[in-house]
Design an enzyme around this catalytic site. Structure first.
Site, PDB file in Angstrom:
ATOM      1  N   LEU A  15      -2.697   0.673  18.714  1.00  0.00           N
ATOM      2  CA  LEU A  15      -2.186   1.944  19.246  1.00  0.00           C
ATOM      3  C   LEU A  15      -2.983   2.373  20.475  1.00  0.00           C
ATOM      4  O   LEU A  15      -4.196   2.140  20.551  1.00  0.00           O
ATOM      5  CB  LEU A  15      -2.257   3.006  18.144  1.00  0.00           C
ATOM      6  N   ASN A  31       0.838  -1.212   0.000  1.00  0.00           N
ATOM      7  CA  ASN A  31       0.000   0.000   0.000  1.00  0.00           C
ATOM      8  C   ASN A  31       0.865   1.253   0.000  1.00  0.00           C
ATOM      9  O   ASN A  31       0.582   2.221  -0.701  1.00  0.00           O
ATOM     10  CB  ASN A  31      -0.954  -0.010   1.193  1.00  0.00           C
ATOM     11  N   HIS A  63      -8.254  -0.948   5.939  1.00  0.00           N
ATOM     12  CA  HIS A  63      -8.610  -2.244   6.525  1.00  0.00           C
ATOM     13  C   HIS A  63      -9.214  -3.117   5.429  1.00  0.00           C
ATOM     14  O   HIS A  63     -10.076  -2.655   4.669  1.00  0.00           O
ATOM     15  CB  HIS A  63      -9.613  -2.036   7.662  1.00  0.00           C
ATOM     16  N   GLU A 123      -7.453  -1.887  -2.603  1.00  0.00           N
ATOM     17  CA  GLU A 123      -6.750  -1.093  -1.577  1.00  0.00           C
ATOM     18  C   GLU A 123      -5.791  -0.118  -2.247  1.00  0.00           C
ATOM     19  O   GLU A 123      -5.712   1.057  -1.880  1.00  0.00           O
ATOM     20  CB  GLU A 123      -5.962  -2.007  -0.630  1.00  0.00           C
TER      21      GLU A 123
HETATM   22  C1  GRF Z   1      -3.275  -4.935   3.723  1.00  0.00           C
HETATM   23  O1  GRF Z   1      -4.234  -5.858   3.307  1.00  0.00           O
HETATM   24  C2  GRF Z   1      -3.857  -3.972   4.712  1.00  0.00           C
HETATM   25  O2  GRF Z   1      -5.172  -3.642   4.445  1.00  0.00           O
HETATM   26  C3  GRF Z   1      -3.791  -4.804   5.972  1.00  0.00           C
HETATM   27  O3  GRF Z   1      -2.551  -5.457   5.899  1.00  0.00           O
HETATM   28  C4  GRF Z   1      -2.173  -5.598   4.533  1.00  0.00           C
HETATM   29  C5  GRF Z   1      -0.848  -4.904   4.379  1.00  0.00           C
HETATM   30  O4  GRF Z   1      -0.310  -5.074   3.109  1.00  0.00           O
HETATM   31  N1  GRF Z   1      -4.008  -4.010   7.144  1.00  0.00           N
HETATM   32  P1  GRF Z   1       0.902  -4.170   2.616  1.00  0.00           P
HETATM   33  O5  GRF Z   1       1.969  -4.231   3.705  1.00  0.00           O
HETATM   34  O6  GRF Z   1       0.399  -2.794   2.359  1.00  0.00           O
HETATM   35  O7  GRF Z   1       1.380  -4.862   1.370  1.00  0.00           O
END
Ligand code: GRF
Length: 203
Positions: A89, A14, A105, A170
């Site tokens: 947190l 992400n 999420h 995402e």
């Molecule tokens: C993603 O699916 C995010 O939504 C969740 O953990 C994963 C993290 O993936 N909280 P990355 O580290 O961004 O590849």
């Protein structure tokens, strides 16, 4: 231009999507609670400052959060972006960043908070799953919703195949939400509702 700091714990896909979106923001730092987070080397390759605050070096959540806060605040961010940051947190931390702390999420909140969201979705038999960008409040995986994207659940889906399709969404909605913030179009009203000015359709 607004300054953001991104928190990761692992792969950081992400974070990578946010960097590659070329948003009108200054990405001041990527901070991880794990030195072995593979996303750190990607950030370094892009010339972004990185920091590690290892939670195992602290006796309490409060002590860890205090150091994390200090590390973040040295970069004076307008927005703190949790991107696969896998630590719960404290209320003090969350309140310190009220209205300027967001998370992604992998479910359509309020459905399936917590871990193993794709397993939870398959077990519940939902036909529609997805992901949510939300402001962070002290209650984990709650908080005012900024954006959501849906993913249809297929009959032969496994948690892995579903996760893969959700992740694509995402990577689309998280940069979009940060762009709204960067363009001063995203606001949180005093009663905790999200307003996005001149929203274009995400589809
Ligand atoms: C993603 O699916 C995010 O939504 C969740 O953990 C994963 C993290 O993936 N909280 P990355 O580290 O961004 O590849």
């Amino acid at each position: 231009m607004k300054t953001i700091v991104i928190l990761i714990s692992g792969r950081g896909s992400n974070m990578q999507a946010i960097v590659e979106a070329n948003l009108p923001v200054h990405i001041a730092a990527v901070i991880s609670n794990r030195a072995d987070a593979s996303g750190l080397s990607y950030a370094q390759s892009k010339g972004i400052a990185t920091r590690v605050v290892d939670h195992r070096n602290f006796d309490t959540r409060e002590a860890f959060d205090a150091r994390l806060m200090q590390t973040i605040d040295a970069f004076k961010p307008d927005l703190v972006v949790l991107a696969g940051f896998m630590r719960i947190l404290t209320e003090g931390f969350v309140n310190h960043y009220q209205g300027r702390l967001i998370n992604i999420h992998p479910s359509l909140l309020p459905a399936f908070p917590g871990l193993a969201t794709h397993e939870q979705a398959l077990k519940a038999g939902v036909k529609v799953h997805g992901c949510t960008v939300h402001f962070v409040t002290p209650k984990v995986d709650h908080g005012p919703i900024v954006a959501q994207a849906e993913v249809a659940v297929e009959a032969n889906d496994t948690p892995a195949t579903l996760a893969e399709r959700v992740l694509i969404e995402e990577h689309r909605i998280y940069p979009q939400a940060i762009r709204w913030f960067a363009e001063d179009r995203l606001t949180l009203t005093p009663d905790g509702r999200v307003n996005v000015k001149d929203v274009e359709t995400l589809d």
